[in-house]
Write a protein that holds these residues in place. Structure first.
Motif, PDB file in Angstrom:
ATOM      1  N   ARG A  81      41.105  27.084  43.507  1.00  0.00           N
ATOM      2  CA  ARG A  81      41.263  27.887  42.228  1.00  0.00           C
ATOM      3  C   ARG A  81      40.614  29.204  42.446  1.00  0.00           C
ATOM      4  O   ARG A  81      40.189  29.833  41.677  1.00  0.00           O
ATOM      5  N   ASP A  82      41.015  29.866  43.724  1.00  0.00           N
ATOM      6  CA  ASP A  82      40.602  31.235  44.186  1.00  0.00           C
ATOM      7  C   ASP A  82      41.561  31.667  45.224  1.00  0.00           C
ATOM      8  O   ASP A  82      41.317  31.088  46.318  1.00  0.00           O
ATOM      9  N   GLU A  83      42.218  32.671  44.739  1.00  0.00           N
ATOM     10  CA  GLU A  83      43.523  33.042  45.703  1.00  0.00           C
ATOM     11  C   GLU A  83      42.925  34.083  46.658  1.00  0.00           C
ATOM     12  O   GLU A  83      43.553  34.384  47.619  1.00  0.00           O
ATOM     13  N   SER A  84      41.612  34.410  46.615  1.00  0.00           N
ATOM     14  CA  SER A  84      40.982  35.212  47.691  1.00  0.00           C
ATOM     15  C   SER A  84      40.229  34.283  49.003  1.00  0.00           C
ATOM     16  O   SER A  84      39.816  34.484  49.834  1.00  0.00           O
ATOM     17  N   LEU A  85      40.538  32.782  48.741  1.00  0.00           N
ATOM     18  CA  LEU A  85      39.999  31.708  49.667  1.00  0.00           C
ATOM     19  C   LEU A  85      38.667  31.855  49.707  1.00  0.00           C
ATOM     20  O   LEU A  85      37.929  31.702  50.842  1.00  0.00           O
ATOM     21  N   HIS A  86      37.815  32.317  48.668  1.00  0.00           N
ATOM     22  CA  HIS A  86      36.407  32.220  48.524  1.00  0.00           C
ATOM     23  C   HIS A  86      35.830  33.144  49.564  1.00  0.00           C
ATOM     24  O   HIS A  86      34.800  33.161  50.188  1.00  0.00           O
ATOM     25  N   MET A  87      36.533  34.239  49.947  1.00  0.00           N
ATOM     26  CA  MET A  87      36.013  35.408  50.668  1.00  0.00           C
ATOM     27  C   MET A  87      35.561  36.562  49.942  1.00  0.00           C
ATOM     28  O   MET A  87      34.562  37.561  50.142  1.00  0.00           O
ATOM     29  N   SER A  88      35.982  36.653  48.426  1.00  0.00           N
ATOM     30  CA  SER A  88      35.412  37.923  47.504  1.00  0.00           C
ATOM     31  C   SER A  88      34.590  37.576  46.660  1.00  0.00           C
ATOM     32  O   SER A  88      34.548  36.366  46.105  1.00  0.00           O
ATOM     33  N   LYS A  89      33.659  38.462  46.253  1.00  0.00           N
ATOM     34  CA  LYS A  89      32.800  38.133  45.083  1.00  0.00           C
ATOM     35  C   LYS A  89      33.327  38.376  43.780  1.00  0.00           C
ATOM     36  O   LYS A  89      32.808  38.148  42.849  1.00  0.00           O
ATOM     37  N   ARG A  90      34.766  38.869  43.856  1.00  0.00           N
ATOM     38  CA  ARG A  90      35.667  38.889  42.798  1.00  0.00           C
ATOM     39  C   ARG A  90      36.551  37.859  42.852  1.00  0.00           C
ATOM     40  O   ARG A  90      37.656  38.114  43.465  1.00  0.00           O
ATOM     41  N   PRO A  91      36.585  36.572  42.678  1.00  0.00           N
ATOM     42  CA  PRO A  91      37.482  35.545  43.041  1.00  0.00           C
ATOM     43  C   PRO A  91      38.707  35.734  42.121  1.00  0.00           C
ATOM     44  O   PRO A  91      38.860  36.244  41.003  1.00  0.00           O
ATOM     45  N   LEU A  92      39.960  35.543  42.815  1.00  0.00           N
ATOM     46  CA  LEU A  92      41.281  35.372  42.037  1.00  0.00           C
ATOM     47  C   LEU A  92      41.782  34.313  41.736  1.00  0.00           C
ATOM     48  O   LEU A  92      41.973  33.584  42.341  1.00  0.00           O
ATOM     49  N   LEU A  93      41.728  34.386  40.311  1.00  0.00           N
ATOM     50  CA  LEU A  93      42.499  32.991  39.775  1.00  0.00           C
ATOM     51  C   LEU A  93      43.666  32.515  40.278  1.00  0.00           C
ATOM     52  O   LEU A  93      44.703  33.679  40.490  1.00  0.00           O
ATOM     53  N   PRO A  94      44.078  31.223  40.254  1.00  0.00           N
ATOM     54  CA  PRO A  94      45.463  31.081  40.681  1.00  0.00           C
ATOM     55  C   PRO A  94      46.502  31.740  39.720  1.00  0.00           C
ATOM     56  O   PRO A  94      46.231  31.780  38.522  1.00  0.00           O
ATOM     57  N   GLY A  95      47.495  32.417  40.345  1.00  0.00           N
ATOM     58  CA  GLY A  95      48.579  33.072  39.466  1.00  0.00           C
ATOM     59  C   GLY A  95      48.362  34.483  39.704  1.00  0.00           C
ATOM     60  O   GLY A  95      49.236  35.153  39.290  1.00  0.00           O
ATOM     61  N   THR A  96      47.252  34.758  40.121  1.00  0.00           N
ATOM     62  CA  THR A  96      47.085  36.330  40.335  1.00  0.00           C
ATOM     63  C   THR A  96      48.219  37.021  41.029  1.00  0.00           C
ATOM     64  O   THR A  96      48.566  37.988  40.802  1.00  0.00           O
ATOM     65  N   ASN A  97      48.473  36.323  42.103  1.00  0.00           N
ATOM     66  CA  ASN A  97      49.571  37.145  42.986  1.00  0.00           C
ATOM     67  C   ASN A  97      50.841  37.052  42.542  1.00  0.00           C
ATOM     68  O   ASN A  97      51.468  38.158  42.568  1.00  0.00           O
ATOM     69  N   ASP A  98      51.114  36.056  41.743  1.00  0.00           N
ATOM     70  CA  ASP A  98      52.732  36.288  41.097  1.00  0.00           C
ATOM     71  C   ASP A  98      52.553  36.839  40.100  1.00  0.00           C
ATOM     72  O   ASP A  98      53.570  37.655  39.736  1.00  0.00           O
TER      73      ASP A  98
END
Length: 356
Positions: A81-98
């Motif tokens: 549930r994080d499109e940054s793959l838990h790399m960022s302190k600002r996680p990206l919710l699924p669907g962010t890239n789309d």
């Protein structure tokens, strides 16, 4: 250090017959270091590579194509549930890239799209980490991550590995917005310390690849800036299409199993929920679609259920209510959606949300 394979020198390609160039351009598979890194990333999330491969219908044979590797990362980001793959302190919710990709449809040229892409991700991550440079002979997409807010426990090795995946994804965006043959890379640069550790060498075996660079970058001819966005796209651009465009660039056979499944996912993403509508979109009969999916050890029902399950998890992560999700995914009502979700995951949608 700059690494160049035989057919190229820095910034200038030798004269190579087209048929010869195409055969040399075929990507390689990733082996030892790449698989070790992937196994490590999955293990940190409590997942095993053999299980993930089996879930995606891939063989565990000691090597992995670049495109299949990206598919795993895409699936992995949904599970986290994080499109940054838990790399960022600002996680990206699924669907962010789309969501970012959907905004590119307003652009007229590839240069406009690249600038919009950089601006969108800078806004999302809260810093000027992406930029587009237009030079006399080149257009360069640059990722400078020196001050990026990585999680404190992110290893430098994992970070560099992930950033090379981002470069591949950006190139896939360019391929999808134009035609793959127009996305003519000149060279690539990476902060990876050695070519043996690089994913890019497997993806672009004939390109100059500069390692130990100060930032990550994709270099294109300046003519790319004027290319109009592909007007033949009848389906809104999605991550699934990006992976499909990347496959075409990497010269995966057009009738390959993975290319078919990607096209089916793209059609489903566009709202074509019936087998007849998807077959019509792909330009074949229902019987042909059914036969080709069977050749992939799949079926339309399996492909549709897997797509709907992934979409449902994304929408639940975005806190959309159940009635709206049911309507968006083509269910008659929320009760039907509840039953299907529980059958797929062994838990109700509310349980899934509570466990986040």
């Amino acid at each position: 250090m700059l690494y160049c394979l035989d057919s190229f020198t820095l910034g200038q390609s030798k004269s190579v017959p087209e048929s010869s160039f195409l055969s040399q351009q075929h990507p390689q598979s990733i082996h030892d270091h790449g698989l070790t890194m992937l196994t490590s990333i999955l293990a940190a999330a409590g997942l095993s590579l053999p299980v993930v491969l089996a879930d995606l219908g891939l063989q565990d044979n000691g090597s992995l194509s670049i495109v299949d590797f990206l598919r795993i990362l895409e699936s992995f980001s949904i599970e986290l549930r994080d499109e940054s793959l838990h790399m960022s302190k600002r996680p990206l919710l699924p669907g962010t890239n789309d969501h970012v990709l959907a905004n590119l449809s307003r652009c007229e040229t590839l240069l406009d799209a690249l600038q919009q892409l950089a601006s969108s991700y800078n806004f999302i991550h809260g810093g000027a980490y992406n930029r587009v440079e237009v030079k006399d002979r080149e257009v360069v997409y640059v990722i400078d991550d020196h001050d990026f807010p990585y999680l404190d426990d992110s290893s430098s090795e994992h970070i560099r590995f992930n950033l090379e995946c981002v470069l591949l994804y950006v190139h896939g965006v360019i391929c999808s917005l134009s035609h793959p043959q127009q996305a003519d890379l000149i060279k690539v640069q990476s902060r990876i310390p050695s070519k043996q550790q690089s994913l890019l060498l497997a993806a672009f075996p004939n390109l100059p690849i500069r390692h130990t660079a100060s930032c990550y970058a994709l270099h294109y001819p300046v003519e790319l800036a004027k290319i109009k966005l592909c007007s033949e796209q009848n389906i809104p651009l999605t991550s699934a299409q990006v992976y499909s465009g990347l496959q075409q660039y990497l010269l995966v056979e057009p009738d390959s199993h993975e290319n078919l499944l990607t096209k089916v996912r793209s059609a489903l993403k566009a709202g074509l929920h019936s087998q007849e509508a998807v077959a019509d979109c792909l330009g074949c009969s229902v019987a042909t679609l059914r036969r080709k999916l069977a050749d992939c050890n799949s079926s339309f029902r399996k492909a549709r259920e897997k797509f709907l399950n992934q979409e449902a998890k994304i929408l639940l992560s975005q806190q959309m209510n159940l009635d709206d999700i049911a309507h968006k995914l083509g269910f008659s009502d929320s009760r039907s959606f509840n039953r299907a979700f529980k059958a797929w995951n062994g838990m109700t949608p509310r349980d899934f949300v509570d466990n986040q």
